[in-house]
Design a protein around this motif. Sequence first.
Motif, PDB file in Angstrom:
ATOM      1  N   ASP A  64       0.828  -1.212   0.000  1.00 27.50           N
ATOM      2  CA  ASP A  64       0.000   0.000   0.000  1.00 27.50           C
ATOM      3  C   ASP A  64       0.859   1.259   0.000  1.00 27.50           C
ATOM      4  O   ASP A  64       0.558   2.229  -0.701  1.00 27.50           O
ATOM      5  CB  ASP A  64      -0.932   0.021   1.208  1.00 27.50           C
ATOM      6  N   VAL A  65       1.930   1.259   0.795  1.00 23.86           N
ATOM      7  CA  VAL A  65       2.828   2.418   0.865  1.00 23.86           C
ATOM      8  C   VAL A  65       3.411   2.698  -0.520  1.00 23.86           C
ATOM      9  O   VAL A  65       3.482   3.852  -0.959  1.00 23.86           O
ATOM     10  CB  VAL A  65       3.958   2.188   1.894  1.00 23.86           C
ATOM     11  N   ALA A  84      13.322 -14.520   2.230  1.00 18.52           N
ATOM     12  CA  ALA A  84      12.061 -14.839   2.909  1.00 18.52           C
ATOM     13  C   ALA A  84      11.014 -13.752   2.679  1.00 18.52           C
ATOM     14  O   ALA A  84       9.823 -14.035   2.547  1.00 18.52           O
ATOM     15  CB  ALA A  84      12.297 -15.042   4.405  1.00 18.52           C
ATOM     16  N   VAL A  85      11.457 -12.510   2.616  1.00 19.42           N
ATOM     17  CA  VAL A  85      10.540 -11.399   2.370  1.00 19.42           C
ATOM     18  C   VAL A  85      10.005 -11.481   0.936  1.00 19.42           C
ATOM     19  O   VAL A  85       8.802 -11.311   0.705  1.00 19.42           O
ATOM     20  CB  VAL A  85      11.228 -10.040   2.634  1.00 19.42           C
ATOM     21  N   ALA A  86      10.877 -11.757  -0.015  1.00 17.81           N
ATOM     22  CA  ALA A  86      10.450 -11.890  -1.411  1.00 17.81           C
ATOM     23  C   ALA A  86       9.426 -13.017  -1.558  1.00 17.81           C
ATOM     24  O   ALA A  86       8.394 -12.854  -2.221  1.00 17.81           O
ATOM     25  CB  ALA A  86      11.667 -12.148  -2.308  1.00 17.81           C
ATOM     26  N   ILE A  87       9.691 -14.139  -0.916  1.00 16.52           N
ATOM     27  CA  ILE A  87       8.773 -15.286  -0.979  1.00 16.52           C
ATOM     28  C   ILE A  87       7.421 -14.904  -0.390  1.00 16.52           C
ATOM     29  O   ILE A  87       6.371 -15.184  -0.979  1.00 16.52           O
ATOM     30  CB  ILE A  87       9.382 -16.505  -0.254  1.00 16.52           C
ATOM     31  N   GLY A  93       0.501 -12.541  -3.003  1.00 18.18           N
ATOM     32  CA  GLY A  93      -0.043 -11.886  -4.175  1.00 18.18           C
ATOM     33  C   GLY A  93       0.203 -10.391  -4.216  1.00 18.18           C
ATOM     34  O   GLY A  93      -0.509  -9.655  -4.894  1.00 18.18           O
ATOM     35  N   ILE A  94       1.191  -9.936  -3.474  1.00 15.24           N
ATOM     36  CA  ILE A  94       1.527  -8.518  -3.473  1.00 15.24           C
ATOM     37  C   ILE A  94       2.553  -8.308  -4.574  1.00 15.24           C
ATOM     38  O   ILE A  94       3.741  -8.532  -4.400  1.00 15.24           O
ATOM     39  CB  ILE A  94       2.039  -8.063  -2.096  1.00 15.24           C
ATOM     40  N   GLY A  95       2.033  -7.930  -5.723  1.00 15.31           N
ATOM     41  CA  GLY A  95       2.881  -7.783  -6.895  1.00 15.31           C
ATOM     42  C   GLY A  95       3.644  -6.476  -6.872  1.00 15.31           C
ATOM     43  O   GLY A  95       3.094  -5.424  -6.601  1.00 15.31           O
ATOM     44  N   LEU A  96       4.898  -6.563  -7.136  1.00 18.07           N
ATOM     45  CA  LEU A  96       5.738  -5.380  -7.216  1.00 18.07           C
ATOM     46  C   LEU A  96       6.286  -5.244  -8.633  1.00 18.07           C
ATOM     47  O   LEU A  96       7.428  -4.855  -8.829  1.00 18.07           O
ATOM     48  CB  LEU A  96       6.879  -5.481  -6.190  1.00 18.07           C
ATOM     49  N   GLU A  97       5.428  -5.557  -9.613  1.00 18.99           N
ATOM     50  CA  GLU A  97       5.866  -5.586 -11.009  1.00 18.99           C
ATOM     51  C   GLU A  97       6.456  -4.256 -11.472  1.00 18.99           C
ATOM     52  O   GLU A  97       7.430  -4.215 -12.193  1.00 18.99           O
ATOM     53  CB  GLU A  97       4.709  -5.959 -11.941  1.00 18.99           C
TER      54      GLU A  97
END
Length: 118
Positions: A64-65, A84-87, A93-97
Amino acid sequence: MRIPILKLYDCLLVSIQWELDDQTALQFQEDLLHKIHETSANGVVIDLTSIDFIDSFIAKVLGDVISMSKLMGAKVVITGIQPAVAITLIELGIGLEDVLTALDLEKGLEKLQQELGD
């Protein structure tokens, strides 16, 4: 405890140095958005190098930020994402595309400056 947000030229630097609880994450969200508005920052670098684990709520707040910062006109670079954070982010489902990433803060600042055309 508040997360320090530093201004460097037309960018904001955030280095999260401890695991976040829900209240601190929400306070960070509010503080960062106010700082973007107050300083008219064009970019934000959020360094997560010290974060080994995030839960689903913190992951959502982080997503959200990033989205809110972009809505306010600031490009965002996330640095130091641990495996672990990336996984966790992907599994939730938090896409950072559309989010720029870099291995460390220095490379993140360079990438942000390139994006901003400086």
